[in-house]
Design a protein around this motif. Structure first.
Motif, PDB file in Angstrom:
ATOM      1  N   ARG A  19       0.807  -1.223   0.000  1.00  0.00           N
ATOM      2  CA  ARG A  19       0.000   0.000   0.000  1.00  0.00           C
ATOM      3  C   ARG A  19       0.838   1.270   0.000  1.00  0.00           C
ATOM      4  O   ARG A  19       0.292   2.366  -0.171  1.00  0.00           O
ATOM      5  N   ALA A  20       2.133   1.149   0.218  1.00  0.00           N
ATOM      6  CA  ALA A  20       2.996   2.327   0.331  1.00  0.00           C
ATOM      7  C   ALA A  20       2.960   3.157  -0.958  1.00  0.00           C
ATOM      8  O   ALA A  20       3.044   2.592  -2.055  1.00  0.00           O
ATOM      9  N   PRO A  21       2.886   4.474  -0.842  1.00  0.00           N
ATOM     10  CA  PRO A  21       2.797   5.325  -2.029  1.00  0.00           C
ATOM     11  C   PRO A  21       4.146   5.671  -2.638  1.00  0.00           C
ATOM     12  O   PRO A  21       4.208   6.340  -3.669  1.00  0.00           O
ATOM     13  N   ASN A  22       5.228   5.231  -2.007  1.00  0.00           N
ATOM     14  CA  ASN A  22       6.554   5.573  -2.529  1.00  0.00           C
ATOM     15  C   ASN A  22       7.509   4.396  -2.356  1.00  0.00           C
ATOM     16  O   ASN A  22       7.231   3.435  -1.632  1.00  0.00           O
ATOM     17  N   ALA A  23       8.659   4.504  -3.040  1.00  0.00           N
ATOM     18  CA  ALA A  23       9.632   3.412  -3.028  1.00  0.00           C
ATOM     19  C   ALA A  23      10.217   3.186  -1.645  1.00  0.00           C
ATOM     20  O   ALA A  23      10.464   2.040  -1.251  1.00  0.00           O
ATOM     21  N   ASP A  24      10.449   4.265  -0.888  1.00  0.00           N
ATOM     22  CA  ASP A  24      11.018   4.114   0.459  1.00  0.00           C
ATOM     23  C   ASP A  24      10.130   3.232   1.323  1.00  0.00           C
ATOM     24  O   ASP A  24      10.617   2.335   2.029  1.00  0.00           O
ATOM     25  N   GLY A  25       8.839   3.478   1.299  1.00  0.00           N
ATOM     26  CA  GLY A  25       7.915   2.675   2.092  1.00  0.00           C
ATOM     27  C   GLY A  25       7.846   1.242   1.619  1.00  0.00           C
ATOM     28  O   GLY A  25       7.828   0.303   2.425  1.00  0.00           O
ATOM     29  N   ARG A  26       7.811   1.060   0.291  1.00  0.00           N
ATOM     30  CA  ARG A  26       7.744  -0.305  -0.235  1.00  0.00           C
ATOM     31  C   ARG A  26       8.972  -1.108   0.161  1.00  0.00           C
ATOM     32  O   ARG A  26       8.870  -2.278   0.546  1.00  0.00           O
ATOM     33  N   LEU A  27      10.141  -0.484   0.062  1.00  0.00           N
ATOM     34  CA  LEU A  27      11.370  -1.184   0.415  1.00  0.00           C
ATOM     35  C   LEU A  27      11.447  -1.460   1.915  1.00  0.00           C
ATOM     36  O   LEU A  27      11.796  -2.569   2.332  1.00  0.00           O
ATOM     37  N   GLU A  28      11.135  -0.464   2.724  1.00  0.00           N
ATOM     38  CA  GLU A  28      11.269  -0.615   4.173  1.00  0.00           C
ATOM     39  C   GLU A  28      10.338  -1.680   4.722  1.00  0.00           C
ATOM     40  O   GLU A  28      10.757  -2.553   5.508  1.00  0.00           O
TER      41      GLU A  28
END
Length: 220
Positions: A61-70
């Motif tokens: 659900r993350a809107p950005n790459a940082d969230g998806r990766l973390e």
């Protein structure tokens, strides 16, 4: 003051209650009854399996790459920690495969994981990651607090070292950054919902350790 700084200050009474719990105090001085720790570590294994799923949903659900990766990395680490529990603590505290197979999530474990799953399924991404954060941040605070006062040798030293490790502290910092970033782009009402999710999850952290100390299970 950032969102995370503000909510961390807001839950200071809850954090003090956690640090003052008999489970935490006795874990630090090594006197915690093994049966209480066995109850805890079995429930934690069950919790981590569900927490990994929630982290994976947060990544999706993350809107950005940082969230998806973390959060995808966090889901992987949660599974790896579960394996460490099996390989290290289960062996150390004589938890057999039969005991693992027969274990069932306690009422508190069901409540906590169910609450996080409900955030993942029905609430905003911002609320979800605010509810995810206490499992990182509270454990980091507890690990560091215990590390500074723990008796040595201590049968729970390996557990203490996991959560006082600087790498875990860095992971906590990264999740805080994501939560602060989401809060900075949110409305006042959304931030209030995030604060409620963080506060509720922190309450569940207290309840989880209290339940383990008293070895609470289903009454019927």
């Amino acid at each position: 003051m950032s969102f995370c700084d503000a909510i961390w200050e807001d839950v200071a009474p809850l954090r003090r209650s956690i640090l003052e719990q008999p489970f935490i105090a006795e874990l630090a001085d090594g006197s915690l009854p093994p049966d209480s720790f066995r109850h805890y570590i079995l429930q934690d294994s069950l919790y981590l399996a569900e927490y990994a799923r929630v982290l994976a949903i947060a990544a999706a659900r993350a809107p950005n790459a940082d969230g998806r990766l973390e959060f995808s990395d966090g889901a992987k680490v949660a599974v790896q920690v579960e394996e460490i529990l099996h390989q290290t603590f289960f062996r150390q505290f004589d938890i057999t495969p039969a005991m693992v197979a027969m274990s069932e999530s306690s009422p508190v474990c069901v409540g906590y994981t169910g609450y996080l799953a409900s955030l993942a399924a029905t609430r905003s991404y911002e609320e979800l990651i605010a509810g995810i954060l206490p499992c990182f941040w509270v454990y980091w605070e507890v690990g560091c607090a215990i590390k500074s006062i723990a008796r040595s040798p201590n049968p729970y030293e390996a557990w203490i070292n996991i959560y006082a490790d600087p790498g875990f502290g860095e992971a906590t910092r990264r999740v805080r950054t994501l939560v602060d970033g989401a809060a900075s782009l949110s409305t006042e009402s959304a931030r209030a919902a995030m604060a409620k999710a963080f506060r509720t999850a922190t309450r569940y952290e207290w309840m989880f350790w209290d339940s383990a100390y008293r070895q609470l299970d289903w009454p019927v």
